[in-house]
Design a protein around this motif. Structure first.
Motif, short mmCIF file in Angstrom:
data_model
loop_
_atom_site.label_atom_id
_atom_site.label_comp_id
_atom_site.label_asym_id
_atom_site.label_seq_id
_atom_site.Cartn_x
_atom_site.Cartn_y
_atom_site.Cartn_z
N TYR A 250 0.81 -1.18 -0.09
CA TYR A 250 -0.05 -0.21 0.02
C TYR A 250 0.90 1.30 0.12
O TYR A 250 1.84 1.34 0.59
CB TYR A 250 -0.91 0.12 1.37
N HIS A 251 0.44 2.09 -0.95
CA HIS A 251 1.28 3.71 -0.83
C HIS A 251 0.12 4.59 -0.85
O HIS A 251 -0.97 4.57 -1.26
CB HIS A 251 2.04 3.56 -2.11
N LEU A 252 0.46 5.67 -0.23
CA LEU A 252 -0.27 7.04 -0.66
C LEU A 252 0.36 7.80 -1.55
O LEU A 252 1.46 8.20 -1.68
CB LEU A 252 -0.25 7.90 0.92
N THR A 253 -0.50 8.31 -2.41
CA THR A 253 -0.19 9.30 -3.41
C THR A 253 0.04 10.76 -2.84
O THR A 253 -0.86 10.92 -1.91
CB THR A 253 -1.07 9.24 -4.66
N GLU A 277 6.40 4.03 -15.50
CA GLU A 277 4.95 3.83 -16.05
C GLU A 277 4.43 5.05 -15.84
O GLU A 277 3.21 5.31 -16.41
CB GLU A 277 4.10 2.68 -15.13
N ASP A 278 4.69 5.97 -14.82
CA ASP A 278 4.12 7.17 -14.71
C ASP A 278 2.59 7.28 -14.58
O ASP A 278 1.81 8.02 -15.02
CB ASP A 278 4.42 8.22 -15.95
N LEU A 279 2.08 6.13 -13.76
CA LEU A 279 0.69 6.06 -13.36
C LEU A 279 0.43 6.77 -12.24
O LEU A 279 -0.99 7.36 -12.27
CB LEU A 279 0.34 4.72 -13.21
N VAL A 280 1.20 6.83 -11.00
CA VAL A 280 0.80 7.49 -9.89
C VAL A 280 2.25 8.01 -9.22
O VAL A 280 3.22 7.66 -9.74
CB VAL A 280 0.27 6.51 -8.67
N ASP A 281 1.97 9.05 -8.26
CA ASP A 281 3.09 9.69 -7.84
C ASP A 281 2.96 9.47 -6.53
O ASP A 281 2.30 9.88 -5.82
CB ASP A 281 3.09 11.08 -8.07
N PHE A 282 3.91 8.44 -5.91
CA PHE A 282 3.87 8.35 -4.42
C PHE A 282 4.15 9.30 -3.33
O PHE A 282 5.13 10.13 -4.00
CB PHE A 282 4.79 7.18 -4.11
#
Length: 536
Positions: A250-253, A277-282
Motif C-alpha cells: 500500500y502507498h499513499l499518493t 510507467e508514470d501512473l501514480v506519484d507516491f
C-alpha cells in the motif's frame, strides 16, 4: 625494479595468519597484509603495497585512454554550489558541503563549464577528457571497506560531441576502452545493461567482475546472450500464465489517494519500473501500514480514491489478498498488465522470448553513460555550428572506481592462501626466495635479478624459513615465486595464480597438490618468468 621489501617499516604484515585465510574479510586481509590502513570508517591511508597496486591500475587505465586521444586534466576537488543549483543536484544529501562549496563526488558540472570556455566551435569537437583523482561522498553508513567509502580514487571521463550520432560513436569508443582495460587486468568480467540512476541519460552499461561475493545480481539470457542488472531486466510472462497468489503493498499518493500494488507472491517490486510507467506519484517515506492508517483517518476528506495497479503476472485466477480499507467501487481505478517486478533465475527472456535467464553475482567496477543534453541544457553549454548558430553539446560520462578496483580484484581472485593478484596489477610480480640450502655464490642471485628487466621483482630478505617465506609471498598475492636452493643452477618457479592460459606456453608445468611448478636453469629463468607473466 623493486630489490628489497619492507620489513620493519610501513607495509609489513600485521599479526599472525591462519593457514586458511578464507574467513578473513577482504578489507581486513588488505589491512593485515599492509596494503591499506583505515583510520576511520570510509577513509583510507594507502601504504606502499597498496599504492604500488593503485599505480599499476592507473597505468593501465591511462594507457588505454591516451591511446584513443583522450585528454587528461585534473580539476579542483571543490565545486561552487551555483553550478549544482542549475542541474538541481545541490540538494543531494551525499555531497560533502563546505559553505558555498562541495567536495566533488563527480564532475559533470565543472567539466562542462570548463569545456565551454575552450570548445566554443564545432571545429574543436569532439573532445573526450578524463581525470584520475580523489572523490568524496557523504556515505551515512560506509560498508564494504574500499568498495564503498567516503573518500575514494576514481577515473572519470567525459565526451562532448556536435550531435547524437557522433556522441554515440564516442560512447561506443569508450566502451571499447573499458573492454580493453578489463581484458588486460585479466579478471573475468561482463558488460551489463544498467540503470542510469542520478547521473541521468537513458543508455548506460555497468562493468562487473564475476564473483560469487558480488553485491549485484546479474541476469544473462542463454539464447540471445544479453546481460542486464536485475534492476533493468523485466520478466516475461506467457499469455494466460499468471501467479497462483498475489502479494500487496500500500502507498499513499501525493494527492492523498491510496495506491494498492499487486504483484506475484515472492517477487520483488521494482519501484523504478513502476515510476517509469508514470501512473501514480507516491508520497515517499511511508510504510504500507502508515499509508493505510492515514487513508482511514476520519479527518481526511470523504472523497477518497483507490488506485489498483496489477503486475503483468497477476491476472484471472490469481488469489488476491483482501483490501485492508473500506472502498467504493465507483471510486476505484484499476491499471492491469503493468510490468514492474524483478526478473528471476529461470524466467523467460523478455527480449528474445526464447531463452531462459540465468542469475549470477558481480562486483561493479565501472559505468558508462550516454547523457545526451541533460547537463548542457541545464548549464546552457554549447558551441557555434557551421552557420554560427549555438548548439548544445551531446555528452557522455564514464567512471571507473580505481580504489574500488583494488578491493574488487582482491575479492574476485583470492583463495584460501590469501590474495592472488593478476600480473598486470600486482605490486610485485616475482618473489626471489633464497633457501637456506643454497651454497652457491650470492652474486648469482644479484645477476639473476638484474636480468629481470621489465619485471617487478623483490628479494625476500626477511626473517623466517623457506616455508614461512613462501606462505608470506602467497598471502600477499605475488604471482610467481622463484626458489634458489640446493638444485642450483636449477631453480624452481612456483606459479601462485594463473589468470590466463598457461597452455599457450611451451613449458613443462608440474602440478603438485594443486600448486603449479616448473624447474629451469637459472640462465633461462628471466625469459621463462616473462613468458609466464605474459599470460597471467
Amino acid at each position: 625494479m623493486i630489490r628489497r621489501f619492507y620489513s620493519t617499516i610501513l607495509g609489513s604484515s600485521v599479526g599472525k595468519f591462519p593457514k586458511n585465510t578464507s574467513d578473513i574479510p577482504t578489507t581486513d586481509l588488505l589491512i593485515k597484509l599492509g596494503f591499506v590502513s583505515q583510520p576511520n570508517s570510509g577513509l583510507t591511508h594507502w601504504l606502499p603495497l597498496g599504492l604500488w597496486t593503485v599505480r599499476n591500475i592507473i597505468g593501465i587505465i591511462r594507457k588505454h585512454h591516451d591511446k584513443i586521444g583522450c585528454q587528461e586534466v585534473s580539476l579542483s576537488v571543490m565545486s561552487h554550489h551555483s553550478l549544482w543549483d542549475k542541474t538541481k543536484r545541490w540538494q543531494n544529501d551525499e555531497l560533502f558541503k563546505v559553505g558555498e562549496f562541495c567536495l566533488a563526488a563527480t564532475a559533470e558540472e565543472e567539466i562542462t563549464q570548463l569545456v565551454q570556455r575552450y570548445a566554443d566551435s564545432y571545429k574543436k569537437l569532439p573532445i573526450i577528457t578524463y581525470q584520475i583523482g580523489r572523490k568524496y561522498r557523504n556515505e551515512k553508513r560506509p560498508r564494504g571497506g574500499l568498495l564503498r567509502g567516503r573518500e575514494f580514487i576514481m577515473k572519470d571521463a567525459y565526451s562532448f560531441d556536435v550531435n547524437q550520432t557522433n556522441a554515440l560513436k564516442s560512447f561506443e569508443k569508450m566502451n571499447q576502452v573499458y573492454y580493453d582495460i578489463f581484458k588486460e587486468i585479466k579478471v573475468p568480467f561482463v558488460k551489463a545493461n544498467a540503470d542510469s540512476g542520478d547521473i541521468g541519460g537513458d543508455l548506460s552499461y555497468e562493468w562487473h567482475f564475476v564473483s560469487e561475493h558480488g553485491e549485484d545480481t546479474l541476469l544473462e539470457c542463454d539464447a540471445c546472450g544479453v546481460i542486464g542488472n536485475i534492476e533493468r531486466v523485466r520478466p516475461h510472462f506467457e499469455d494466460g500464465k499468471y501467479a497462483n497468489e498475489a502479494q500487496v503493498n500500500y502507498h499513499l499518493t501525493k494527492d492523498g489517494d491510496l495506491c494498492v500494488v499487486y504483484s506475484p507472491k515472492g517477487r520483488r517490486v521494482n519501484y523504478k519500473f513502476l515510476k517509469e510507467e508514470d501512473l501514480v506519484d507516491f508520497r515517499p517515506g511511508l510504510s504500507s501500514q502508515e499509508a493505510i492508517e492515514i487513508f482511514k483517518d476520519p479527518q481526511q476528506s470523504e472523497f477518497k480514491n483507490i488506485i489498483r495497479v496489477m503486475d503483468v503476472g497477476v491476472g484471472p485466477g490469481t488469489l488476491l489478498p483482501d483490501l485492508e480499507v473500506p472502498y467504493v467501487r465507483s471510486r476505484m481505478t484499476t491499471f492491469e498488465d503493468v510490468s514492474f517486478t524483478d526478473a528471476q533465475d529461470g524466467d523467460t527472456c523478455s527480449l528474445c522470448k526464447a531463452g531462459q535467464l540465468k542469475s549470477f553475482k558481480g562486483i561493479e567496477v565501472g559505468h558508462t553513460f550516454y547523457l545526451g543534453k541533460k547537463y548542457s541544457e541545464a548549464l546552457n553549454a554549447g558551441f557555434a555550428d557551421s552557420e554560427g548558430q549555438k548548439q548544445l553539446y551531446e555528452m557522455g560520462c564514464y567512471g571507473i572506481g580505481v580504489s574500488r578496483l583494488v578491493a574488487a580484484i582482491a575479492e574476485a581472485t583470492r583463495d584460501s592462501y590469501g590474495l592472488r593478484w593478476p600480473a598486470s596489477v600486482a605490486p610485485v610480480q616475482l618473489d626471489v626466495v633464497v633457501a637456506g640450502s643454497f651454497t652457491g655464490d650470492k652474486t648469482a642471485v644479484d645477476e639473476l635479478v638484474s636480468n629481470m628487466q621489465g619485471v617487478r621483482v623483490r628479494v625476500d630478505d626477511e626473517d623466517g624459513g623457506l616455508g614461512e617465506k613462501l606462505a608470506r609471498s602467497k598471502r600477499i598475492g605475488i604471482p610467481l615465486q622463484l626458489i634458489v636452493g640446493k638444485q642450483y643452477p636449477q631453480v624452481e618457479i612456483e606459479i601462485r595464480g594463473a589468470h590466463g592460459d598457461l597452455g599457450k606456453l611451451e613449458t613443462e608445468i608440474q602440478d603438485q597438490n594443486g600448486l603449479k611448478k616448473l624447474v629451469v636453469d637459472i640462465q633461462k629463468a628471466p625469459e621463462t618468468v616473462r613468458k609466464l607473466l605474459s599470460v597471467m
